[in-house]
Design a protein around this motif. Sequence first.
Motif, mmCIF file in Angstrom:
data_model
loop_
_atom_site.group_PDB
_atom_site.id
_atom_site.type_symbol
_atom_site.label_atom_id
_atom_site.label_comp_id
_atom_site.label_asym_id
_atom_site.label_seq_id
_atom_site.Cartn_x
_atom_site.Cartn_y
_atom_site.Cartn_z
ATOM 1 N N CYS A 1 14.589 40.386 38.577
ATOM 2 C CA CYS A 1 15.632 39.705 39.082
ATOM 3 C C CYS A 1 16.661 39.481 37.935
ATOM 4 N N GLU A 2 17.919 39.591 38.088
ATOM 5 C CA GLU A 2 18.905 39.030 36.984
ATOM 6 C C GLU A 2 18.851 37.455 36.781
ATOM 7 N N LYS A 3 18.966 37.253 35.576
ATOM 8 C CA LYS A 3 18.869 35.973 35.075
ATOM 9 C C LYS A 3 20.172 35.003 35.302
ATOM 10 N N THR B 1 18.562 39.810 31.380
ATOM 11 C CA THR B 1 19.822 39.475 31.315
ATOM 12 C C THR B 1 20.827 40.406 31.930
ATOM 13 N N ALA B 2 21.581 39.660 32.652
ATOM 14 C CA ALA B 2 22.570 40.443 33.745
ATOM 15 C C ALA B 2 23.657 41.129 32.735
ATOM 16 N N LYS B 3 24.051 42.477 33.201
ATOM 17 C CA LYS B 3 24.863 42.990 32.613
ATOM 18 C C LYS B 3 24.403 43.644 31.381
ATOM 19 N N ALA B 4 23.338 43.742 31.101
ATOM 20 C CA ALA B 4 22.617 44.278 29.922
ATOM 21 C C ALA B 4 22.783 45.714 29.494
ATOM 22 N N THR C 1 10.659 38.874 28.640
ATOM 23 C CA THR C 1 12.076 40.044 28.798
ATOM 24 C C THR C 1 13.386 39.074 28.811
ATOM 25 N N SER C 2 13.354 37.824 29.257
ATOM 26 C CA SER C 2 14.733 37.342 29.197
ATOM 27 C C SER C 2 14.728 36.904 27.837
ATOM 28 N N LEU C 3 13.988 36.817 26.865
ATOM 29 C CA LEU C 3 14.278 36.511 25.544
ATOM 30 C C LEU C 3 14.379 37.777 24.849
ATOM 31 N N LYS C 4 14.539 38.893 25.315
ATOM 32 C CA LYS C 4 14.578 39.899 24.641
ATOM 33 C C LYS C 4 15.500 40.061 23.326
ATOM 34 N N TYR C 5 16.724 39.563 23.595
ATOM 35 C CA TYR C 5 17.617 39.514 22.348
ATOM 36 C C TYR C 5 17.571 38.318 21.462
ATOM 37 N N MET C 6 16.764 37.581 22.097
ATOM 38 C CA MET C 6 16.631 36.206 21.295
ATOM 39 C C MET C 6 16.009 36.470 19.871
ATOM 40 N N TRP C 7 15.005 37.299 20.084
ATOM 41 C CA TRP C 7 14.370 37.695 18.942
ATOM 42 C C TRP C 7 14.897 38.525 17.711
#
Lengths: 238, 262, 435, 304, 335
Positions: C201-203, C232-235, D277-283
């Motif tokens: 689901c989108e964040k 992350t939405a709109k990734a 996955t939510s932290l993907k770009y954080m890294w």
Amino acid sequence: MAEHILQVKDIKVRYSSIPVIQGLSLAVDPAETVCVVGANGSGKSTFLKAIMGAVRVFDGEILFQGREIKNLKTEEVVRTGITYVPEERMLFTALSVEENLLLGAYTLNDKERIQENLQFVYSFFPRLKERRDQATLTLSGGEAQMVAIGRGLMSNPSLLMLDEPSLGLAPRLVDEVLDTVRKLKREGMTILLVEQNVRESLEIADRGYVLQTGRIVLEGTGEELIRSDVVRKAFLGI
Amino acid sequence: MGYCGEGAPEKAKLMALLEVHNLTKYFGGLKANEDISFSIKKEELVGLIGPNGAGKTTLFNCIAGLYPVSSGKIIFSGHDITALKDYEVARLGLARTFQVYVASGDMTVVENIMVGCFMRTRSRSQAKTRAEQIMKDFKLHDLSDYILSELPVASQKQVAIAAAVGTDPKMLLLDEVAAGLNPSEIEDIMATIQHIHYNMEITVMLIEHVMELVMKISDRVIVLDSGQKIADGNPETIARDPNVVKAYLGERYVHEHAGELT
Amino acid sequence: MKKLFLLTLAVCLVACWWITGSPVIAQAKTVKIGAIYPLTGGAAAAGRELKAGAELSAKIANNMMPGLDMDMAKNAGIKSLGGAKIKLIFKDHQANPTLGADLAKKLILDDKVDGMLGCYHSSVTKTVSAVCEQYGVPMINGTSTSPALTTRGFKWFWRTTPHDKWFTKDLFELLKGLTQGKVKGVKAVPEKEISNLASACEKTEWGSHVSSIIKSLAKEYGFNLRKSLLYTAKAPDLSSEVRSLKAARPDVMLFASYTSDAILLVKTLKAQKAKPKIIWGQDAGFEKPEFRSTLRDSIVGILTRTVFLPKVAQIKKVAGQVNALYKGKTGNDLGGASARAFTGVQTWVHILEKAGSTKPADIQRAANAIRIPGDQLVVPWAGIQFTPSGDELGQNVLGSGLIGQYQMVDGKLVLEIIYPFDVATADMIFPFKWF
Amino acid sequence: MDILVSSLFAGLLIGMVLAMVALGLTIIFGVMEIVNFAHGEFLMVGMYTGLLTAQATGMEPLLTLPVAAAAGFLLGIICYFGFVKFVIRGPMVAQLLGTFGLMIFLRNLALLFFGAEDRAIHQGILVGKSFNIGMGVIAPATKLAAAALSVIAFWAVWLVINRTKIGKALTATSLNPQGARYMGISTERMNALAWGIGGGTVTIAGALLVNFWSVNPFIGLLFTMIAFAIVALGGFGSVSGAFFAGLAVGVITEIPGIWDFLTYIFNFGWMADVPMTSLKYMWVYLAYFVIMIVRPRGLFGWKR
Amino acid sequence: MEALSSALDFSDFPRLDMIIAGVLGGLLVIFPATPHSAFAMATMIQFLMFSLYGMGWNTIGGYGGQVDLGKAQYVGIGAFTTAVLMVRWDVPFWVSMPIGVCFAVIWSFIIGYPLFRLKGHYFAIATIATSLVLKDIFEVWDFVGAACGIEISPIKYNPPDFLHLIFKEDIYYYYVILGFFFLGILYVNWFRKSRLGFQLRSIKDNEEVAKSLGINVHWAKIKTYAIATSFVSVVGSFHACYIKNIEPEDTMSLDISILIALMAMLGGAGSLWGPIIGAGVLIPLKSYLKEWLGARAGLIGIDLIVYGAIIMLVSAVEPRGIWGIVEKVRRRKRN
């Protein structure tokens, strides 16, 4: 009066409203070696940079082979046939000796000519040939100076300007560098030399100028200047 | 040669304020300072000269804590300052000025000096009073509200010295304060240095190329060449020292004028 | 001259003041309803649909439309208000909650609207409804499905659409039905063949709620949720997310995504050769025209929950009529967003008719007492009736969802209804076939 | 195991493309020590150029690369002569502010012209095709092509810089601008050229990316940050460093996959709950921060 | 006492400035009494908030010359501290705000210590990175509501509730933020004349000279960074009560960071009035351009295009911002 190759008439230079050169005139004839001496801060380097268009000249005239070159862009000045070997040498340290030399011939397009010049420089400085592929960062001070001078010769200049070529070198190397200048003079090169090593450089020079706080205070042949008290005073203050 | 400090016998009994022992500084493979030792006594005025690239400014930077030294030891008024950071050194009372200091900001003259004064006080009014006092001493009070970067270099240098003096130093290192100034400005700055030295009783060490200035006001002169100390003594002897003359005018000059040199 | 600049600044400031200070003069005989939708920004496509749906509804309410079997088509304007016309004032919130709140204030205080409508994104609806609550301005929300919206005890907020908990429950009912052989055209599937789930689901406010609902319902229904992630939405790229899902080897993949992410997800799933037996989308992106037109035949078999499908027109006459009007206006069929926006305005009309006044208190009373029968609506609900008290204050209790499946019929992509089972229009394609 | 291998593979593949995104930034920085905050916007321009050219002409998307390159080159040069030239004279703050302004300007210009919707290419010979290499590794054809082209582009840029006179002049300008002027090199032109090459390479990268990533006007910033991370990692101004750093950052973006792998191996409950996955770009951002602090010259830095 | 008199002493500004400032200040005070639209009111509150953000940024970015592009993380820290404390434990704003400041300051020390080893561009980019890292963490951290953010329910309180800062009418918020605004001006006025202020300006001028004058440059920067942070955090707390629904995506986005820096840079970094002028020009411009050209003419993004163009122009022509132009004109007059 012979035809001057370079004629500087009453130029003035300021660094943000502080005068550094205040009405300086000077002339260089073809195949002549002219030396400018002066203490630190007297404006020697600024003077050469002014010719090169690296600092702004706001008054006076600079004629090179009869052409006004005042405030041309540096790269345009180089194309008129003046090369400048700067005090800091400004080698491209990450590049090899040969690459540095070839960059000296940037203004030339004739490949054969460039090769000829390269061979000439190598014959002039055999040591550089040995180190052609070495990065200039690893060279000793004397070798680095050779690269700087060699780079200045690569474009067949009509006038070579050397800014304190012996600076920061060990005494043995100073002699070596000055010998090079002497050799160049013999080759018929027109040289404008700025030096701290007053004595030796004035010996090499046909004529010399003494610069103090942006003004020529004395002018004459090398011999005359060596004998002058002004020179000693300018350097040691006594 | 061995003139060490004999130039100021009347001050010889005073203890050494700054001692440098066997200081060596490398930059990569390049030796900028090699095994330099000297000491400076309280209320001395010492000149440090040498040709371009001799390592004078590097030496200053090492003493002032800007560069870490490669080896050696620096002692200032009883503290070992070898490993201290520059601001810590400054707080101990060793102030300095810089060779190339082109002001760029929007601070006025009085504000610049106040920065120095703030080292010893938190109070703005005290800092201001002190700064005004210094400006008066340095004859800068007319310039008080001018933006420093818009003033001529001579004034900027005066202000830089004034700011350093504002930190109430025991000793002041001045790096080429006269470079690029005209003779009358050099006179002014010379007066300033002498004022600092005699009236404020601050020990001064200065790098200088303008020989008229060094030779005239120094009690003692130390000469560096290619990173090494080659001479140390009073101005008259230094000027006749063959090593020094060689360093400046070249070897041949020394040979031909051997008679005039000691 | 000397201080010209500062003077100019002062003049500018005063000028701004003047221009914005001019009061808005209310026109007689109109009921102004502020509608805050995402007209620009990432959800602009949805915004256009919403706007079109709402406009169509207002047009029907304001004019006599004899051919339409709807109460509101029979009068021009609101009868009990002397034929007052509905005037919608649209504002663009750009999916930005702060901007939404500012616009709500502007509508309430400057434009003096009588009621509000909106806002699609649950996060914006949240701030806008908070403003409305404070100012006592009635707000009807037709399209935001975050369950949290109606649990806040707001007295000026009513929601016509069912929310995500219901929709998600529908899905689990469908899955349960699959194992029991209730689904049209599919024999009972052994439970273990579809017991593994994975969700992405989108964040955002909406997505993370859906995600937690899936978690709790999976537990309740005894399914095994092997992976549940928020992206992350709109990734620009979702391949690592998809790989992560794939690695869990789920039988069923569940998504909550807006359009652009939904398209990207399906493309990536295909490229990564994912092999789920069921792909289910929580509306939003999965039923937008763009989703269909971009991916074309590669979405055959994908399920999406929705509240409106063109197929509804087969069941409901009125839906067919409105759909025809809408298609004539925009060229597209009614979708979940447009149908619900339509219903939102329609609800307003009914409430106003009942209230007979534009006083907030009257509207509030009318709204709490309203009951719109299902045959009036384009959406396949039993009607509209709000809970006047309790946990879900202001929630329409008569709403319901649909689950549709993309199928190819005569070379055309259509959404067939497969849930609720009793209104299913086609056999379900099971399992999902891609490769 | 599959997930680890496929994650690493995907990371390396995307890393090559990301490296190319950063190439322009590092060239520009190398030559004139200016950080271009609008770099990601250049990429966006490239993506739109590729997309629109392909859609308007019906051309195979990969064939739009020359168009994108030309557009980027032109854009870079226009930016240099029209704007950057004036800013580099000013203090650093002005440069930051200026390229920021450029970023906002370009981004919203795109918004005005193209709208905010995401757009993507859905046709083309490579789109949607993928190869199953085994070990769970699935390589989408578009990414393979992009990675290959990225390698070629790096090689080409490397050749230009190291084997041609103009490349030598560029290097000289970057090493010592004043010295270069004394050689008769017009540093002004070299700066413009650096912007041209910088713009050209990044738009090529954009035209490649648009084959598998969607584009919207706001996409630039993410890539600017990724490019910064790569350039920081590879050493500001280093071309070869950028390539390897690109691979490294590519792998960093696959940390969620690697984490999945670890989760399966160790099978701790809490590991699955970490929202990786939510932290993907954080890294990526974190990597940038840490690298800057620990090794300001970059891991592969060579500079001066 | 000295601090107070210093804060109240504006005598180093020309008289005309003070008259204009006084008039404008007076206008700000009586603004709610004049006929105005709700949109104008919202814009004014935005203006005051961004002035304060800008003032905070100005201490480290303007006086200190450290271009910080990560201020949004502190907006987030302030806002989330207030919101979480208020929603979970019903802590009043006036208590949660200082707590938020504490958290923000602690965080600023943690990241400030390594950050200030960097200079120039590297510093600026690293601040962006830290801000984005924190935002990403907040987006998955359930305690602060993760991506959903957190909502302060307006109906739980009985407005006007001064303790929790929950009001119905914007006018209350306006005066609260106006109070902060005047306090902020006084604080910055004191700061710029304080020891730290002087040290910082000296650092901006030349770090080596500053060190030679006994200034611990690293520590001075960290301290000032904490001050800047406090400003931002306070306004962040206010923002939470004002908007009532905060999400990381909204409150901590890079756009906020950029906007904060722009206010000060455009108005004139390193001057007391710079951020206020910047916000005074940019915020109405943004609001009304968006409203007129965006919503009415359908030219979306046109406000930001104009914005970007202005920024580019200023940076190329006068990097010291609008105030720099004013000063330049003045100096030319004087000479």
